[in-house]
Structure formats: C-alpha cells, structure tokens
Write an enzyme that holds these catalytic residues in place. Sequence first.
Site, PDB file in Angstrom:
ATOM      1  CG  ASN A   1      -2.348  -0.681   1.189  1.00 37.21           C
ATOM      2  OD1 ASN A   1      -2.459  -0.855   0.249  1.00 37.21           O
ATOM      3  ND2 ASN A   1      -2.400  -1.789   2.154  1.00 37.21           N
TER       4      ASN A   1
ATOM      5  CB  CYS B   1      -6.790  -4.892  -3.236  1.00 33.51           C
ATOM      6  SG  CYS B   1      -7.912  -3.840  -1.442  1.00 33.51           S
TER       7      CYS B   1
ATOM      8  CG  HIS C   1      -8.032   0.232  -0.026  1.00 33.21           C
ATOM      9  ND1 HIS C   1      -6.460   1.064   1.066  1.00 33.21           N
ATOM     10  CD2 HIS C   1      -7.632  -0.627   0.255  1.00 33.21           C
ATOM     11  CE1 HIS C   1      -5.861  -0.020   0.985  1.00 33.21           C
ATOM     12  NE2 HIS C   1      -6.915  -0.896   0.300  1.00 33.21           N
TER      13      HIS C   1
ATOM     14  CE1 TYR D   1      -8.729   1.189   4.067  1.00 30.56           C
ATOM     15  CE2 TYR D   1      -9.139  -0.805   2.720  1.00 30.56           C
ATOM     16  CZ  TYR D   1      -8.792  -0.743   3.914  1.00 30.56           C
ATOM     17  OH  TYR D   1      -7.441  -1.503   3.681  1.00 30.56           O
TER      18      TYR D   1
END
Length: 421
Positions: free
Chosen positions: A144, A164, A194, A244
């Site tokens: 990340n 992810c 995200h 997120y």
Amino acid sequence: MKLTVVGGGSTYTPELIDGFARLRDTLPVEELVLVDPAAGRLELVGGLARRILARQGHGGRIVTTSDLDAGVEGADAVLLQLRVGGQAAREQDETWPLECGCVGQETTGAGGLAKALRTVPVVLDIAERVRRTSPRAWIIDFTNPVGIVTRALLQEGHRAVGLCNVAIGFQRKFAALLGVAPVDVHLDHVGLNHLTWETGVRLGGPEGENVLPKLLAEHGEAIADDLRLPRTLVDRLGVIPSYYLRYYYAHDEVVRELRTKPSRAAEVAAMERRLLEMYGDPSLDEKPELLSRRGGAYYSEAAVDLAAALLGGGGSPYQVVNAHNKGTLPFLPDDAVIEVQSAVGAHGPAPLPVPEVDPLYAGLMTNVTAYEELALEAALRGGRDRVFRALLAHPLIGQYAYADTLTDQLIAHNREHLAWA
C-alpha cells in the site's frame, strides 16, 4: 517455477504459504524465496513456512535470504508486500493527522501520502533490480497504497499488476449469503484502489444475472453493519461501497472514534509480537487462527489466482486488479491506475468495459486520481511544495491551513525516510 516474496519476513507470509500449498494444482511453485532484511523475523517465518508445506505434502523448496539480488534472480514472479518504516511508521500515520481533525489511516489522507512517499522510491529500486536479473518476471504489488505504487511501477515500464483483497473479500461474503460457490460470483467492481463500489453482483460471469438488488433486499442490514454505514445510506446508493468509503462518507464520525481508542497499528504490533512467538514453536505447522485477525483475508487465494493467470498456468479468466485505465473510465486519464474486473493472461490485465459511472462516484474518483498524480510527483521528486499540493488536493483535507500544518507534520515524522528532507 520460482516465486519471490519481497517482505517475506512479514507475519502475513504464512497465509500466503498456506495458499501456495492448498492451491498447488493452480500454481505449481517449485521454489519460493522469502527476502527480508530482518533476519530474525525471516528465520521464524521461514521455519513455519517449511513446516506448512511439509504438513500439506507440498514438495516445493523454501529459501530465505536478505540478499535481494540473489532472491529475485531467475524469478518468474515477484510479490511485493513490504512496509517501509514498519509498524512504528504506521502508528505515526494513524495519529498525527488527527491533530488537525483529519483521518489518520495508512492508505487514505495524509497518512496514506506519508506511506507513499516512504514506499515509492524503495519499490522502484527493487523493480529496477528485478528488471536487471529477471526482465520477464511479473511484479505483483500488494504494498500500500497499491494504486499509487502500481502507477509508479507502470510509469517506469515495469511488468506490474496491483492487487488488493477487498474484492475477493466481497466475493466470498456475497457467495456465502447467496449460497453459491465463490467462483460463481462475478463483481461489477469499479473505482480506484481503496475507493471502490460494487455496482453489480452477477452469477456465472460478466453477462450473468445481476442479483445485487436481491442481496440488498435480503441482506442489506448485515452488509451495512459490516461496512459500519447506515442501512438507509446503502439503500439510497443502490450499490455496495468498499468499507474504505466510510472515511469519506462518515469522516467526522471516524475521526471522533479514532481519537478515543488505540490505533490499529498498536493493535497489529501487539498481534505481530504474539504471532512471531507462535511461529517460533517448532510444533506449529499450520497458520494460527490469530492470523485471521491480522488483516489481508483471502490474500493468498487472490495472489495465487493472479500469479497463475499471468504465468500461463491457469487461474480465473476474470480478476479484479489494479491496472492502467487506457480509456476504460473516460473521465480519467489513460495512465491513471484503476481497480476493475479485468481479463488476465500472460499478456497482463485487460480491463473489461465498464457501464457509464454515476457522477456521484465518478466525481470522487476524479478528485482522488488528481491527488494520486500529485502524490506520485511528490514521491518521485520530493519537496515541501509538492507535498503541500498533494495534501491540498485530497478531498479529506482540502483546506490550505490544514494542508500547511500536515505538510510540516508529515516531513517531521518521516525525515529519516525522505532523501530530500
């Protein structure tokens, strides 16, 4: 087949090893190299990795090394799962932004920018060394912030794909709710890393029946509870946002919560200490249950599936990955990195066509893409003004006074990792 894991001393690694062992028919790995500068951690993780393979009757060889060049030489694929600065840096990312009333988080907002600035130069150095020793190797980035890191790799011409676990987590959850096998669930997954929404949930493939309305009608309360968002909001959106999105849709509420409880980094650091103690037990030959609370659920399945598809040995024909936009979302630049369903094969990922995106989501994607472009510029070229510009562009910051203060805080807390500071 040789695979190398950079950051192999991570407490995540036994999850990955377990996946390699269980899914050996999908991805027949003969040699798995774990590379990490932390020799003590590496030996503990490597020992457990060997015992996991032995327990499951896998004949592959585990090699541990702190020599990156030797570790990546001849690799068919290199998985990146590193954390520059460790959990101590993550603790900082999650705390100092709160002083300005902004979310403190390792991939979103000011903390996410700090992580990008620390990480991008290191990842690009690793990728150049991979290119010198194994020019045909695929780089799979799980580090990340995946979107920014993958964009940096692609911009430099590396054979890279970002990964992810959000999408596979949704796939598994929806499959359980629907009473079907995960392989039968295809997500209309759209956005940036995200920053994604499930706009459809299809049975059987990209052209299958969309059962998203059924899911929301029958299981909306449980889905909303998992997201920690109101059921009424999810119903009004008519789509399922990534968890997120709570940082955007409930920013002030999240800040209040974060100010009143220990950071996630502190929790994870304590968990890691306990996991490493467990890994040192010579009788342990499977991943412990505690690891499921560490994060990264289904990471191993996603990684094996992606590596198998890229290396021509199988894998699902459609996978959610991070790749160049190339016109898929016409409101974003072609070189933006998006996270969507893609056809994946030895040629790499090819994003599938995406129906017109609601302005409610397209607008936020456009804003965050602009931030990511400025964040990458700051990571590559440094300088206080570039950091300020990225923070000012971020929709969770956006005010010049906050951006000024956060810039100074970011530099102060990360000076040892910033060559230009």
